[in-house]
Design an enzyme around this catalytic site. Structure first.
Site, PDB file in Angstrom:
ATOM      1  N   TRP A  93       4.856  -6.888   8.745  1.00 26.93           N
ATOM      2  CA  TRP A  93       5.159  -6.431   7.452  1.00 26.93           C
ATOM      3  C   TRP A  93       5.477  -5.013   7.595  1.00 26.93           C
ATOM      4  CZ3 TRP A  93       3.395  -1.503   5.555  1.00 26.93           C
ATOM      5  CH2 TRP A  93       3.036  -1.543   4.113  1.00 26.93           C
ATOM      6  N   HIS A  94       5.555  -4.494   8.666  1.00 31.00           N
ATOM      7  CA  HIS A  94       6.076  -3.177   8.717  1.00 31.00           C
ATOM      8  C   HIS A  94       7.504  -3.102   9.038  1.00 31.00           C
ATOM      9  CE1 HIS A  94       1.908  -1.838   9.623  1.00 31.00           C
ATOM     10  NE2 HIS A  94       2.199  -0.668   9.432  1.00 31.00           N
ATOM     11  N   GLY A  95       8.347  -3.934   9.190  1.00 31.61           N
ATOM     12  CA  GLY A  95       9.564  -4.092   9.186  1.00 31.61           C
ATOM     13  C   GLY A  95      10.246  -5.545   9.845  1.00 31.61           C
TER      14      GLY A  95
END
Lengths: 378, 486
Positions: B326-328
């Site tokens: 989700w963070h990248g």
């Protein structure tokens, strides 16, 4: 909390924000900042394409910041905040001791490959003009004034670069000005004895003289004493380029000295005749170093009424502007070219004028990163 | 647009809030939606339509879920219809996220692994897409679970999805939390003042703390590979540790403060996470709304801890894989997520019991160590760069320290001490303690004017923060946006 004081707080904040928000639109737009030494962005025109690509928004944000009310005061606040937080640099400049500011030039800010290339370009010129070509690489202020840097502050390795210079130059004389400048730098660094400006990236008249002395001794020429030139203070309120980077309200202005005892001369800058080697009008502006020759031109021709009769070519950056006056007594025909702007052939100029001496003078980090020295081989 | 910009602070903010304050209640949602579209479109002039599409899409899905629920039909086919709608909604949201965020990344990885040359889409990532798709998904899932009613008012729903305070960097506000406030909300002067103070404190955290220490990390990560020493690598990792906390929690503070000014109560997102004495505790205090989302919409639906330890570990694996991702769209974020998966499982199995017997200081050091190493994985997107950075950190290559590291240590030590203190509850504790002492001192002036004095001091302090922050922003100091990969 009383309702009144709460409302007062809210209205105060929004009032302040709204004032700053409206100011860029209502006030007369500024196009240039003397303090920062750069052109300012102005509110852009609204077009559909620029809005859709996001360009308008970027330009608008930049203009909004450049046109901000009390911009200079806010920049000062920012510098002071950084100082309070213990930081030792702002805007790419170190806060040195004794109110010195130094450009933060570390190894990674030096293009080593370009440096070696440039040395080879110089050597090419030297090999074609044997026995009369010299290179002066002026050490950056913080190289000589190491002890004025914040302790342990990273700075580029000038010593290693001087070694490389010595190993590449064979036919070109590499003039060592570092030793002489260090010698002068050991003396008390105040007022008259300063060799570099505190608020500018250039050297002072005395610094330029130290290099002149070293140059003349090492190329076996006649040296005049510093006293001979009778230096005179022409300004005591010089805030230079380093000041523009930090905008520190506690900065102390520099004194600007110029040599008075120099021969009269006709000066032609890019084909236009000047009143002399000094441009008095520049003393009223912010960049007072431009007092020397009025700044940088592609080609500056100096014909002086002096006893000497030498012809000299100086290929240079702005450091030469305060250096060249010392040479005018012995060379009545000096041509300075600045490769950043010079578009004709250097070698053609050399073969036409048949110079007695050729001097290439650059500040070291400028020299290393300059991409115009290839012109020396054209 | 970002909060830490002059255009937001001096133009957008006063105009939007000013008009919001005077416009009648029934237009407030509309105005908020309109200004949020402008806010988003300022940085993403074209991508604003994805957000609008997402809004309409999930509005319709919500209405459909309700329609099938109320429709008289067979229980089985009713359930099937509702499931189909939910599937379409989740699939649609994830598809948008996939296309814009993950597609090129996966193709690139595939091309590298198989040395093929499949074409890429070359789409820029729409800012905040991960935040708002998670919000809209939480809505349809909750409508499906009948935990909330479907929203009939498209404007109210559009306002919920696009609401600019939390649009680009959270907190992730679930629909059920603000459902009633969307219909009716009041703002007292007290809330206004509180929200404004919170906003300005968040601004200070971002501009005066995170950006300043971030410049150090930027410097150090730039020299990584050549001339970085072990000490320098640790200073850099600690700098980033502080930067990400003050940046992210500063953004959350600004969002929560803005929300308050508009009459909303957003959930807290950070609770002094660096005080944690274990990784488990850290994740209870870091980006709380995200962990909560994954817990409620992934972990628990997968069965959580109710089906045995093996299944639980598997569920945790899924959750942390996704959290990382989700963070990248980059493998280092996946690695970062799995790193926490391993640590959390170890803590669950035995480590937590073990560390509880340790002294507090050692528990702190243990947690700090793994958090800092974790941020190193997070901050180095390139694997070979990450490897060399970690090697430098653990003394495998490079010197122990060099003059650059000494300079950085000496220069940034005061700031780091301030940041270390500011990331704990100590400042709040001291503030209250001081207040108590003054009250107990029995000075007449304090007893009579204590509250006024306190308001004056807090007000003045926040004004100072505002002025200093404006100075930093105008001077063009380092001011990055860290969430462009989220």
């Amino acid at each position: 909390m009383s309702k009144k004081s709460g409302i007062f707080y809210i209205v105060l904040i929004f009032g302040v924000l709204a004032f700053f928000g409206l100011f860029p639109f209502l006030a007369q737009e500024k196009t240039y900042s003397e303090n920062e030494n750069r052109y300012l962005d102005t509110i852009p025109k609204l077009t559909k394409d620029e809005v859709l690509s996001g360009k308008f928004q970027k330009k608008f944000e930049s203009a909004f910041s450049d046109q901000f009310a009390f911009r200079d005061r806010f920049m000062e606040i920012s510098t002071e905040t950084k100082k309070i937080l213990g930081l030792k640099e702002a805007g790419g400049a170190y806060f040195g001791k004794n109110n010195y500011y130094f450009a933060k030039t570390r190894n990674q800010e030096i293009d080593q490959k370009q440096y070696l290339k440039n040395l080879r370009f110089v050597e090419y010129l030297g090999s074609r003009n044997k026995d009369k070509t010299s290179l002066i690489l002026v050490p950056s202020p913080a190289v000589v004034l190491k002890d004025k840097l914040p302790s342990c502050a990273p700075y580029y390795d000038a010593k290693a670069m001087y070694k490389e210079e010595a190993s590449i130059l064979k036919e070109t004389k590499d003039v060592d000005v570092y030793t002489q400048l260090s010698e002068y730098g050991k003396q008390e660094n105040t007022g008259k004895n300063q060799i570099y400006f505190k608020t500018d990236h250039h050297w002072t008249l005395l610094g330029a003289y130290a290099a002149y002395e070293a140059y003349c001794i090492q190329t076996k020429q006649n040296v005049h004493t510093y006293g001979y030139f009778s230096a005179k203070k022409v300004s005591d309120s010089f805030y230079g380029t380093m000041y523009s980077k930090v905008l520190d309200p506690f900065a102390k202005p520099d004194d600007l000295y110029a040599a008075v005892n120099v021969p009269q001369a006709e000066v032609i800058c890019d084909g236009e005749a000047k009143k002399g080697i000094y441009d008095v009008e520049m003393l009223l502006k912010k960049d007072k170093y431009a007092y020397f020759f009025g700044g940088n031109y592609a080609k500056t021709e100096i014909k002086s009424h002096s006893s000497g009769s030498g012809k000299m070519l100086v290929i240079k950056d702005s450091f030469a502007n305060s250096f060249v006056p010392f040479l005018m007594e012995d060379y009545n025909d000096i041509t300075m070219i600045d490769l950043r702007y010079y578009r004709s052939s250097v070698n053609k100029l050399i073969s036409e004028k048949n110079f007695d001496r050729i001097l290439i003078l650059y500040e070291m980090s400028n020299f290393a990163n300059d991409i115009n020295l290839y012109k020396l081989v054209h | 647009m970002v909060f830490s910009s002059l255009v937001f602070l001096c133009a957008f903010f006063p105009v939007v809030v000013g008009i919001y304050a005077i416009c009648p209640l029934k237009y407030k949602n509309f105005w908020l939606m309109l200004s949020s579209f402008f806010f988003y479109a300022w940085g993403e002039p074209v991508y604003v339509f994805i957000m609008i599409f997402s809004t309409v899409f999930d509005y319709i899905n919500g209405r459909l879920l309700e329609y099938f629920d109320l429709k008289e039909m067979e229980a089985v086919s009713k359930e099937n219809c509702r499931k189909a709608v939910l599937f379409i909604s989740v699939f649609g949201n994830l598809a948008i996220l996939f296309v814009f965020k993950y597609f090129d990344f996966l193709i690139t990885s595939w091309n590298q692994a198989t040395s093929s040359e499949l074409g890429l889409l070359h789409l820029a990532l729409p800012i905040g897409i991960s935040f708002y798709t998670f919000q809209t998904m939480s809505y349809t899932i909750d409508v499906y679970k009948k935990e909330v009613k479907a929203q009939h008012n498209l404007i109210a729903f559009g306002m919920y999805v696009s609401m600019f305070p939390q649009l680009i960097a959270g907190p992730i506000v679930r629909y059920r939390l603000v459902e009633s406030e969307m219909r009716n909300r009041t703002v007292t002067v007290e809330q206004w003042v509180h929200g404004m103070r919170r906003f300005l404190i968040g601004l200070g955290k971002k501009v005066l703390f995170a950006n300043q220490i971030g410049a150090l990390w930027d410097d150090i990560s730039g020299t990584a590979g050549s001339g970085l020493s072990m000490a320098g690598a640790w200073i850099g990792a600690i700098a980033f540790t502080f930067q990400i906390y003050f940046d992210f929690s500063g953004y959350s503070d600004m969002a929560i403060g803005l929300g308050e000014m508009f009459g909303f109560h957003f959930p807290e997102n950070f609770l002094h996470p660096y005080e944690a004495e274990s990784i488990t505790e850290f994740w209870r205090k870091w980006h709380i709304t995200l962990s909560g989302w994954f817990r409620d919409y992934v972990y628990i639906p997968l069965g959580g801890n109710r089906s045995g330890i093996i299944r639980q570990i598997f569920n945790l694996f899924i959750v942390w894989f996704l959290t990382g991702f989700w963070h990248g769209a980059s493998w280092n974020f996946v690695l970062w997520g799995l790193y926490y998966f391993v640590l959390l499982v170890l803590e669950k199995l035995f480590l937590l019991k073990e560390t509880e017997r340790w002294r507090r200081l050692f528990r702190h050091l243990y947690a700090k160590f793994f958090i800092i190493v974790g941020w190193t994985i997070f901050a180095n997107e390139d694997f070979s760069q990450l490897e060399s950075y970690l090697k430098t950190m653990f003394g495998v290559n490079g010197e122990l320290f060099n003059s650059e590291a000494v300079y950085q240590f000496r220069t940034y030590l005061p700031l780091m001490v301030i940041l270390a203190l500011a990331s704990t509850r100590i400042p709040g504790f001291l503030y209250n303690k001081g207040k108590d002492l003054l009250k107990k001192s029995g000075w007449k002036f304090i007893l009579e004017h204590g509250e006024k004095l306190e308001n004056g001091v807090c007000g003045a302090a926040t004004v100072v923060i505002l002025v200093l922050s404006l100075g930093m922003l105008i001077s063009g100091s380092y001011n990055p946006f860290l969430y462009f990969r989220f």
